[in-house]
Design an enzyme around this catalytic site. Structure first.
Site, short mmCIF file in Angstrom:
data_model
loop_
_atom_site.label_atom_id
_atom_site.label_comp_id
_atom_site.label_asym_id
_atom_site.label_seq_id
_atom_site.Cartn_x
_atom_site.Cartn_y
_atom_site.Cartn_z
N ARG A 67 -104.26 51.29 71.28
CA ARG A 67 -103.66 49.96 71.18
C ARG A 67 -102.47 50.01 70.23
O ARG A 67 -102.60 50.41 69.06
CB ARG A 67 -104.70 48.96 70.69
N GLU A 99 -103.65 55.09 86.10
CA GLU A 99 -104.24 53.90 86.69
C GLU A 99 -103.23 53.16 87.55
O GLU A 99 -102.02 53.41 87.48
CB GLU A 99 -104.78 52.96 85.61
N HIS A 139 -97.99 49.49 78.29
CA HIS A 139 -98.25 48.43 79.27
C HIS A 139 -99.16 47.35 78.70
O HIS A 139 -99.86 47.56 77.71
CB HIS A 139 -98.90 49.01 80.52
N HIS A 197 -102.05 55.25 77.37
CA HIS A 197 -103.09 56.26 77.61
C HIS A 197 -102.45 57.65 77.68
O HIS A 197 -101.29 57.79 78.09
CB HIS A 197 -103.82 55.99 78.92
#
Length: 331
Positions: free
Chosen positions: A199, A121, A179, A103
């Site tokens: 992705r 996050e 991740h 991200h």
């Protein structure tokens, strides 16, 4: 101004090819029949998805509507993110390993355009099957060029740090961290309000619905990747919190976008609600009530996510069973 009280919301369930049904057994979620549910979006204020209040006088109102009408009474000193509620709260349920993603951070988001929001996050491990792992960050010495080559030849997994996990652990993922969530995990995920995901790799799988591999976003994904993050960034030393009545608190994550604390409260104990700041509670175990004199009396239990507005009249949380929850707030 209508009366301010603890707010519950209708969960938004997301069907995923890697979904499971542990959300029903572990968090008492009433899932739609036959669906492979991989995510429960507990609190969200995005153009594509908006949480709706499930209790009290504001039942049926959207979170975005409340933000417009209540303003600082809802957020306190926290600031909206691009005009939206500054947190996105999820439960994730992974039957299979998820794709390798990344991200953008604030710098990368600004370079990519006004519609791209940064995404920070954290993952709190609620349930882990034996041997379950997560993938966080690139191994030491791996460069973005190495990642690009591995994305093309299907060997990205060899470049990732792999951590065996246990319930009760929390991992913070700075934006730009490559991740993936492994199989057999149920995770509580507080994050910033963004659905921007690039992705990089999907473990060479073929999507059973399309017969092809899933779309990758290599150009943008490599652009936003930050290879410098390591273990010290993902796992922060817990800090004991004091001054919360009978409750025992530990700070698990503190970053520029949010704070995440875990609390435990034994049956019959009380915790005062007098922070004068907005907070989100993710109930992980037990049952209790928020009681504020004649102003409110709201029952919550395992699997509920409750928003405590900043202007909530002071009261207490009383544990009717042994309770554990995450408290997420904005610094």
């Amino acid at each position: 101004m209508s009366r301010i009280y603890p707010l519950l919301f209708e969960p938004i369930f997301k069907e995923r090819i890697w979904g499971s049904r542990n959300l029903a057994s572990l968090l008492d979620k009433d899932l739609p029949a036959g669906a492979e549910i991989g995510e429960s979006w507990e609190l969200v204020d995005l153009p594509s998805d908006e949480s709706v209040v499930a209790n009290g006088a504001e039942k049926g109102a959207s979170l975005h509507d409340l933000l417009d009408r209540w303003g600082a009474d809802l957020l306190g000193g926290a600031q909206p993110a691009g005009g939206r509620f500054p947190l996105l709260i999820k439960f994730l349920d992974a039957k299979d390993v998820l794709s390798v993603q990344v991200h953008p951070d604030s710098e990368a988001a600004a370079a990519l355009g006004p519609d791209v929001r940064p995404k920070y996050e954290a993952w709190y491990i609620i349930h882990a099957e034996p041997g379950a792992v997560i993938y966080c960050g690139l191994k030491a010495g791996v460069t973005v060029d190495d990642l690009a080559a591995a994305s093309r030849d299907g060997t990205v997994g060899d470049l990732l740090n792999r951590y065996q996990v246990e319930p009760g652990q929390m991992y913070y993922l700075p934006a730009g961290t490559v991740h993936a969530i492994g199989a057999g995990l149920v995770i509580a995920e507080p994050q910033t309000p963004s659905d921007v995901t690039y992705r990089l790799f999907d473990w060479n799988r073929v999507d059973p619905k399309t017969g092809t591999g899933r779309e990758l976003h290599l150009d943008k994904g490599l652009q936003v990747t930050r290879p410098q993050y390591g273990t010290d960034d993902f796992v922060l030393p817990p800090e004991t919190l004091a001054g919360f009545g009978d409750a025992r608190g530990v700070r698990l994550t503190a970053c520029e976008a949010f704070l995440a604390d875990r609390f435990d409260l034994a049956t019959g104990g009380e915790m005062p609600i007098a922070d004068d700041r907005m907070a989100v509670w993710m109930m992980l175990a037990g049952k209790g009530r928020f009681v504020g004199g004649d102003e409110y009396d709201v029952s919550v239990s395992r699997g509920n996510t409750v928003l405590l507005p900043a202007a909530l009249p002071h009261g207490v949380f009383r544990a009717e069973q042994d309770c554990t929850w995450l408290r997420v707030s904005v610094p």
